[in-house]
Design a protein around this motif. Structure first.
Motif, PDB file in Angstrom:
ATOM      1  N   ASP A 111       0.824  -1.198   0.000  1.00 18.58           N
ATOM      2  CA  ASP A 111       0.000   0.000   0.000  1.00 18.58           C
ATOM      3  C   ASP A 111       0.866   1.260   0.000  1.00 18.58           C
ATOM      4  N   THR A 112       1.965   1.232   0.751  1.00 17.18           N
ATOM      5  CA  THR A 112       2.870   2.386   0.768  1.00 17.18           C
ATOM      6  C   THR A 112       3.548   2.567  -0.574  1.00 17.18           C
ATOM      7  N   ARG A 113       3.893   1.460  -1.224  1.00 17.12           N
ATOM      8  CA  ARG A 113       4.500   1.569  -2.564  1.00 17.12           C
ATOM      9  C   ARG A 113       3.529   2.216  -3.539  1.00 17.12           C
ATOM     10  N   ARG A 114       2.262   1.912  -3.418  1.00 19.27           N
ATOM     11  CA  ARG A 114       1.262   2.545  -4.285  1.00 19.27           C
ATOM     12  C   ARG A 114       1.256   4.054  -4.075  1.00 19.27           C
ATOM     13  N   PHE A 115       1.397   4.480  -2.835  1.00 17.48           N
ATOM     14  CA  PHE A 115       1.429   5.908  -2.523  1.00 17.48           C
ATOM     15  C   PHE A 115       2.664   6.560  -3.131  1.00 17.48           C
ATOM     16  N   LEU A 116       3.842   5.914  -2.985  1.00 16.42           N
ATOM     17  CA  LEU A 116       5.079   6.480  -3.544  1.00 16.42           C
ATOM     18  C   LEU A 116       5.020   6.512  -5.069  1.00 16.42           C
ATOM     19  N   ALA A 117       4.484   5.451  -5.665  1.00 20.80           N
ATOM     20  CA  ALA A 117       4.380   5.428  -7.128  1.00 20.80           C
ATOM     21  C   ALA A 117       3.450   6.533  -7.622  1.00 20.80           C
ATOM     22  N   ALA A 118       2.391   6.818  -6.863  1.00 18.55           N
ATOM     23  CA  ALA A 118       1.471   7.887  -7.265  1.00 18.55           C
ATOM     24  C   ALA A 118       2.147   9.249  -7.178  1.00 18.55           C
ATOM     25  N   ILE A 119       3.073   9.423  -6.226  1.00 18.27           N
ATOM     26  CA  ILE A 119       3.828  10.680  -6.159  1.00 18.27           C
ATOM     27  C   ILE A 119       4.659  10.853  -7.433  1.00 18.27           C
ATOM     28  N   GLY A 120       5.339   9.778  -7.859  1.00 18.89           N
ATOM     29  CA  GLY A 120       6.063   9.854  -9.127  1.00 18.89           C
ATOM     30  C   GLY A 120       5.139  10.087 -10.300  1.00 18.89           C
ATOM     31  N   GLY A 121       3.957   9.462 -10.266  1.00 16.46           N
ATOM     32  CA  GLY A 121       2.987   9.675 -11.338  1.00 16.46           C
ATOM     33  C   GLY A 121       2.498  11.105 -11.396  1.00 16.46           C
ATOM     34  N   LEU A 122       2.417  11.770 -10.222  1.00 15.33           N
ATOM     35  CA  LEU A 122       2.011  13.177 -10.197  1.00 15.33           C
ATOM     36  C   LEU A 122       2.979  14.036 -11.005  1.00 15.33           C
ATOM     37  N   ALA A 123       4.292  13.798 -10.834  1.00 16.76           N
ATOM     38  CA  ALA A 123       5.282  14.571 -11.581  1.00 16.76           C
ATOM     39  C   ALA A 123       5.130  14.346 -13.081  1.00 16.76           C
ATOM     40  N   HIS A 124       4.922  13.097 -13.485  1.00 16.49           N
ATOM     41  CA  HIS A 124       4.751  12.813 -14.918  1.00 16.49           C
ATOM     42  C   HIS A 124       3.452  13.416 -15.447  1.00 16.49           C
ATOM     43  N   ALA A 125       2.392  13.354 -14.657  1.00 11.04           N
ATOM     44  CA  ALA A 125       1.124  13.936 -15.103  1.00 11.04           C
ATOM     45  C   ALA A 125       1.261  15.439 -15.296  1.00 11.04           C
ATOM     46  N   LEU A 126       1.967  16.093 -14.390  1.00 16.14           N
ATOM     47  CA  LEU A 126       2.168  17.543 -14.531  1.00 16.14           C
ATOM     48  C   LEU A 126       3.020  17.849 -15.755  1.00 16.14           C
ATOM     49  N   ARG A 127       4.059  17.051 -15.974  1.00 13.01           N
ATOM     50  CA  ARG A 127       4.912  17.266 -17.157  1.00 13.01           C
ATOM     51  C   ARG A 127       4.104  17.167 -18.442  1.00 13.01           C
ATOM     52  N   HIS A 128       3.280  16.148 -18.544  1.00 15.05           N
ATOM     53  CA  HIS A 128       2.494  15.976 -19.774  1.00 15.05           C
ATOM     54  C   HIS A 128       1.436  17.062 -19.906  1.00 15.05           C
ATOM     55  N   PRO A 141       1.596   2.435 -15.734  1.00 18.25           N
ATOM     56  CA  PRO A 141       2.365   1.548 -14.849  1.00 18.25           C
ATOM     57  C   PRO A 141       2.622   2.108 -13.458  1.00 18.25           C
ATOM     58  N   ARG A 142       2.298   3.364 -13.210  1.00 20.90           N
ATOM     59  CA  ARG A 142       2.627   4.002 -11.936  1.00 20.90           C
ATOM     60  C   ARG A 142       1.433   4.148 -11.005  1.00 20.90           C
ATOM     61  N   LEU A 143       0.249   4.266 -11.544  1.00 22.54           N
ATOM     62  CA  LEU A 143      -0.921   4.518 -10.719  1.00 22.54           C
ATOM     63  C   LEU A 143      -1.689   3.231 -10.469  1.00 22.54           C
ATOM     64  N   PRO A 144      -2.328   3.104  -9.306  1.00 20.63           N
ATOM     65  CA  PRO A 144      -3.229   1.967  -9.080  1.00 20.63           C
ATOM     66  C   PRO A 144      -4.335   1.948 -10.126  1.00 20.63           C
ATOM     67  N   PRO A 145      -4.813   0.765 -10.503  1.00 22.13           N
ATOM     68  CA  PRO A 145      -5.808   0.683 -11.584  1.00 22.13           C
ATOM     69  C   PRO A 145      -7.023   1.565 -11.361  1.00 22.13           C
ATOM     70  N   GLU A 146      -7.535   1.589 -10.116  1.00 19.22           N
ATOM     71  CA  GLU A 146      -8.741   2.393  -9.883  1.00 19.22           C
ATOM     72  C   GLU A 146      -8.447   3.882 -10.024  1.00 19.22           C
ATOM     73  N   LEU A 147      -7.240   4.306  -9.620  1.00 15.27           N
ATOM     74  CA  LEU A 147      -6.868   5.714  -9.777  1.00 15.27           C
ATOM     75  C   LEU A 147      -6.632   6.048 -11.242  1.00 15.27           C
ATOM     76  N   HIS A 148      -5.972   5.148 -11.962  1.00 14.35           N
ATOM     77  CA  HIS A 148      -5.719   5.414 -13.382  1.00 14.35           C
ATOM     78  C   HIS A 148      -7.028   5.530 -14.153  1.00 14.35           C
ATOM     79  N   ALA A 149      -8.036   4.743 -13.779  1.00 18.01           N
ATOM     80  CA  ALA A 149      -9.336   4.845 -14.451  1.00 18.01           C
ATOM     81  C   ALA A 149      -9.959   6.212 -14.203  1.00 18.01           C
ATOM     82  N   ARG A 150      -9.791   6.759 -12.999  1.00 17.88           N
ATOM     83  CA  ARG A 150     -10.319   8.099 -12.704  1.00 17.88           C
ATOM     84  C   ARG A 150      -9.537   9.179 -13.438  1.00 17.88           C
TER      85      ARG A 150
END
Length: 310
Positions: A111-128, A141-150
């Motif tokens: 669960d903590t890894r999901r949180f850290l991966a989402a932090i990295g995904g935030l940086a990529h989302a902002l870049r794009h 590949p960085r966000l949990p499936p339910e979050l990526h769907a949202r």
């Protein structure tokens, strides 16, 4: 962006990639042709129709240099603010990851890894979002499936990821993994990330006034087109040399200012957002100390020239 090591002063004279000279060559070719035409007209026409002399160009050149200085300062301020915002993003994201990893009553590591991966995904989302590119390949590949769907259908993906991070923290508070003070500290870092996202969006959505840029652009090119006819009386056959030197200085400054006015773009002098995202994710991987948490791929390098290509 191209990030180079420090070069010897002599090699700097011949740097091609990363400079604005390639895009200026056609314009400088026009100035050279006008210089040759000015020499021909001066030497072969009995009644030379244009005798401008150098004093008008000296006065206009001084005024133009002052305006160009203001233009470059305004553009560089935007580039520098973008650099500070992304630096703040990296610092705040590391602090947020440290807080998640050092909770008094941590949840399972997955669960903590999901949180850290989402932090990295935030940086990529902002870049794009800032570059107007598709974020699917980086976020999937960085966000949990339910979050990526949202996030997939959202227009402002970083804001939605921040919302999920806040929901994750609130869930840990309800479970008793965080006390009120810890939650307030984490919420302060989430607010700081929100400020970074808003600051970057402000830079992207509010460029320098268009009429100001057009005025300087027109003045530079009118000045450079007429310059050979003002230099030919005094410079003679050296008119192309001096005209090209002055034209290159003015046109290059204007081109650089236009590039860095949008610091988040894809041009070679814009911010290295890919490298910043990779640096952040490498730090998150080291902090997690978990082999199941994948590190970011290395930033590409040009082996023949030893510089980073973003």
């Amino acid at each position: 962006m191209i990030i180079r090591p420090k070069l010897h002063w002599f090699r700097m004279l011949f740097v091609w990639r990363g400079s604005v000279l390639p895009q200026l060559l056609p314009r400088l070719g026009l100035i050279f042709a006008l210089s040759v035409a000015a020499i021909f007209m001066h030497d072969h026409m009995r009644h030379y129709p244009i005798g401008l002399g150098t004093p008008p160009f000296a006065l206009v050149g001084i005024a133009l240099a002052v305006f160009l200085g203001f233009r470059n300062s305004a553009s560089y301020d935007r580039w520098w603010e973008g650099r500070k915002l992304w630096g703040s993003l990296v610092i705040t994201a590391r602090s947020l990851a440290r807080q998640a990893l050092s909770m008094p009553h941590p949840r399972d590591s997955v669960d903590t890894r999901r949180f850290l991966a989402a932090i990295g995904g935030l940086a990529h989302a902002l870049r794009h979002q800032l570059r107007g590119t598709d974020a699917t390949s980086d976020l999937a590949p960085r966000l949990p499936p339910e979050l990526h769907a949202r996030v997939a259908a959202a227009q402002y993906k970083p804001a939605l990821i921040l919302l999920w991070l806040g929901e994750w923290v609130a869930a840990r508070k309800r479970e008793g993994a965080l006390d009120g003070y810890a939650m307030l500290a984490i919420d302060a870092n989430l607010n700081a990330l929100s400020n970074v996202v808003g600051g970057c969006e402000r830079l992207t959505s509010t460029p320098l006034p268009f009429s100001y840029s057009v005025m300087i652009h027109r003045t530079i090119y009118l000045f450079c087109v007429l310059l050979p006819f003002g230099l030919v009386d005094g410079a003679g056959l050296l008119t192309p040399l001096f005209a090209l030197l002055v034209a290159y200085a003015f046109m290059a400054l204007e081109a650089i200012a236009a590039q860095i006015e949008d610091p988040f773009g894809l041009e070679e002098n814009d911010l290295a957002l890919n490298a910043i995202c990779a640096t952040l994710e490498a730090a998150l991987h080291d902090m997690a100390a978990d082999p199941a948490f994948e590190p970011a791929p290395p930033v590409s390098r040009d082996p023949s020239r030893r510089f980073i290509v973003d």
